[in-house]
Scaffold this motif. Sequence first.
Motif, short mmCIF file in Angstrom:
data_model
loop_
_atom_site.label_atom_id
_atom_site.label_comp_id
_atom_site.label_asym_id
_atom_site.label_seq_id
_atom_site.Cartn_x
_atom_site.Cartn_y
_atom_site.Cartn_z
N ALA A 43 0.82 -1.21 0.00
CA ALA A 43 0.00 0.00 0.00
C ALA A 43 0.85 1.25 0.00
O ALA A 43 1.82 1.36 0.75
CB ALA A 43 -0.93 0.00 1.21
N LEU A 44 0.47 2.19 -0.83
CA LEU A 44 1.07 3.52 -0.86
C LEU A 44 -0.05 4.53 -1.06
O LEU A 44 -0.62 4.64 -2.14
CB LEU A 44 2.11 3.64 -1.98
N ASN A 45 -0.41 5.22 0.01
CA ASN A 45 -1.46 6.25 -0.03
C ASN A 45 -2.79 5.69 -0.55
O ASN A 45 -3.35 6.17 -1.54
CB ASN A 45 -1.01 7.44 -0.89
N GLU A 46 -3.29 4.66 0.13
CA GLU A 46 -4.55 4.03 -0.26
C GLU A 46 -5.57 4.09 0.88
O GLU A 46 -6.30 3.15 1.16
CB GLU A 46 -4.31 2.56 -0.65
N GLU A 47 -5.65 5.24 1.55
CA GLU A 47 -6.53 5.37 2.71
C GLU A 47 -8.01 5.20 2.36
O GLU A 47 -8.82 4.83 3.21
CB GLU A 47 -6.33 6.72 3.40
N VAL A 74 -0.57 -5.45 6.03
CA VAL A 74 -0.48 -4.33 5.11
C VAL A 74 0.96 -3.82 5.15
O VAL A 74 1.45 -3.41 6.20
CB VAL A 74 -1.45 -3.20 5.49
N MET A 75 1.64 -3.91 4.01
CA MET A 75 3.01 -3.42 3.90
C MET A 75 2.96 -1.98 3.40
O MET A 75 2.67 -1.72 2.24
CB MET A 75 3.81 -4.29 2.92
N ASP A 76 3.23 -1.05 4.30
CA ASP A 76 3.15 0.37 3.98
C ASP A 76 4.45 0.82 3.33
O ASP A 76 5.52 0.76 3.93
CB ASP A 76 2.87 1.18 5.24
N SER A 77 4.33 1.31 2.09
CA SER A 77 5.50 1.67 1.30
C SER A 77 5.86 3.14 1.44
O SER A 77 6.33 3.76 0.49
CB SER A 77 5.24 1.33 -0.17
N GLY A 78 5.64 3.70 2.63
CA GLY A 78 5.99 5.10 2.86
C GLY A 78 4.84 6.05 2.62
O GLY A 78 5.05 7.19 2.15
N THR A 83 -3.15 5.87 5.43
CA THR A 83 -3.24 4.45 5.07
C THR A 83 -2.95 3.54 6.26
O THR A 83 -3.72 2.62 6.55
CB THR A 83 -2.26 4.13 3.93
N ALA A 84 -1.86 3.78 6.96
CA ALA A 84 -1.47 2.90 8.07
C ALA A 84 -2.52 2.93 9.18
O ALA A 84 -2.88 1.89 9.73
CB ALA A 84 -0.11 3.31 8.61
N LYS A 85 -3.02 4.10 9.51
CA LYS A 85 -4.02 4.24 10.57
C LYS A 85 -5.32 3.53 10.20
O LYS A 85 -5.89 2.78 11.00
CB LYS A 85 -4.27 5.71 10.84
N VAL A 86 -5.78 3.75 8.98
CA VAL A 86 -7.03 3.12 8.53
C VAL A 86 -6.90 1.60 8.53
O VAL A 86 -7.80 0.88 8.97
CB VAL A 86 -7.42 3.64 7.13
N ALA A 87 -5.77 1.10 8.02
CA ALA A 87 -5.56 -0.35 7.94
C ALA A 87 -5.50 -0.97 9.33
O ALA A 87 -6.08 -2.04 9.58
CB ALA A 87 -4.29 -0.66 7.16
N ALA A 88 -4.80 -0.33 10.25
CA ALA A 88 -4.69 -0.86 11.62
C ALA A 88 -6.04 -0.85 12.32
O ALA A 88 -6.40 -1.82 13.01
CB ALA A 88 -3.66 -0.04 12.40
#
Length: 324
Positions: A43-47, A74-78, A83-88
């Motif tokens: 994922a890269l900016n997929e919120e 979810v592997m966050d690519s920076g 994205t990271a918050k929504v996925a978590a």
Amino acid sequence: MLPEVRRWLTERSWSVTDRSTEQLLAAKRAAGPRGTVSVVLPALNEEHTVGDIVTTIRQRLMTDTCPLVDELVVMDSGSTDHTAKVAAEAGARVVARDEVLPGLPAHPGKGEVLWRSLMATRGEVIAYVDADLRDFSPAFVTGIVGPLLTDPGLQLVRATYDRPLELDGVPLTERGGRVTELVARPLINLHWPRLAGFVQPLGGEYAARRELLERLPFPVGYGVELGLLIDSLHLVGLDALAQVDVGTRRHRHQDDQALGRMAAAIYQTARRRLTDEPRHLPHTALVQFRRATDGTPLPTTHQLNTEERPPMASVPEYAARRAA
């Protein structure tokens, strides 16, 4: 079309409806540790989409009644958005790219995070799913994982689907996959005709056994899907590869210049496999043009990272973890 490919299309090309959930769960139980499944979303900016995908997988494939997926990462690519918050919050384990193998500076690119995901996951079957899908269905996971659970002879399974291109909100049937049709398919038919039966050779949804993935080099950028497919053919043979029709794929489309950069990376990946060119080269420059405000063509130079990561099995940290 080669007779071998015609046979392969009959014997190794299925629909997601060919295997029931009950069959998959029974095969998973029978497989034991070899049936553990990790789903990875690069994922890269997929919120706007990643949360729905995570929620669907957790609610449909990670329950007491359907424990098909053991791990969702979810592997966050920076990402610079949420994205990271929504996925978590949706229930995924989020791993930042730079947290994996921290002593090794990371390259930007999708292939880089797919490669590092081998270190961040523990399943023996790994399914990759792009994080920009809309109207996500569990079929994108069950379709690609199912054959690997039911057939121990298979090593890699790719999803196939209709891929409409939306213009001003109107879907145009069979207009998606422009880089596939203009670049990848001609290259495959010319140089690797045994792979000509794959409908979506560049799609981001596929699953493979860890024992295969850890032996393959990973292009760090957009060439990763083509590189993995070609190298898998050479390593395990056509009959160890398969595809499953999972319906329709809807996702965010990129503009023509972004597709041009993708095409250049894919061509470089193919060229490297046709020559003795080393796998560690400096970045390749691609010049593209846009109109300036006065109407004159304005050149822009993009640096394309054409490097490839070595097979993960050769990385000492990974080898030590697997040995343990």
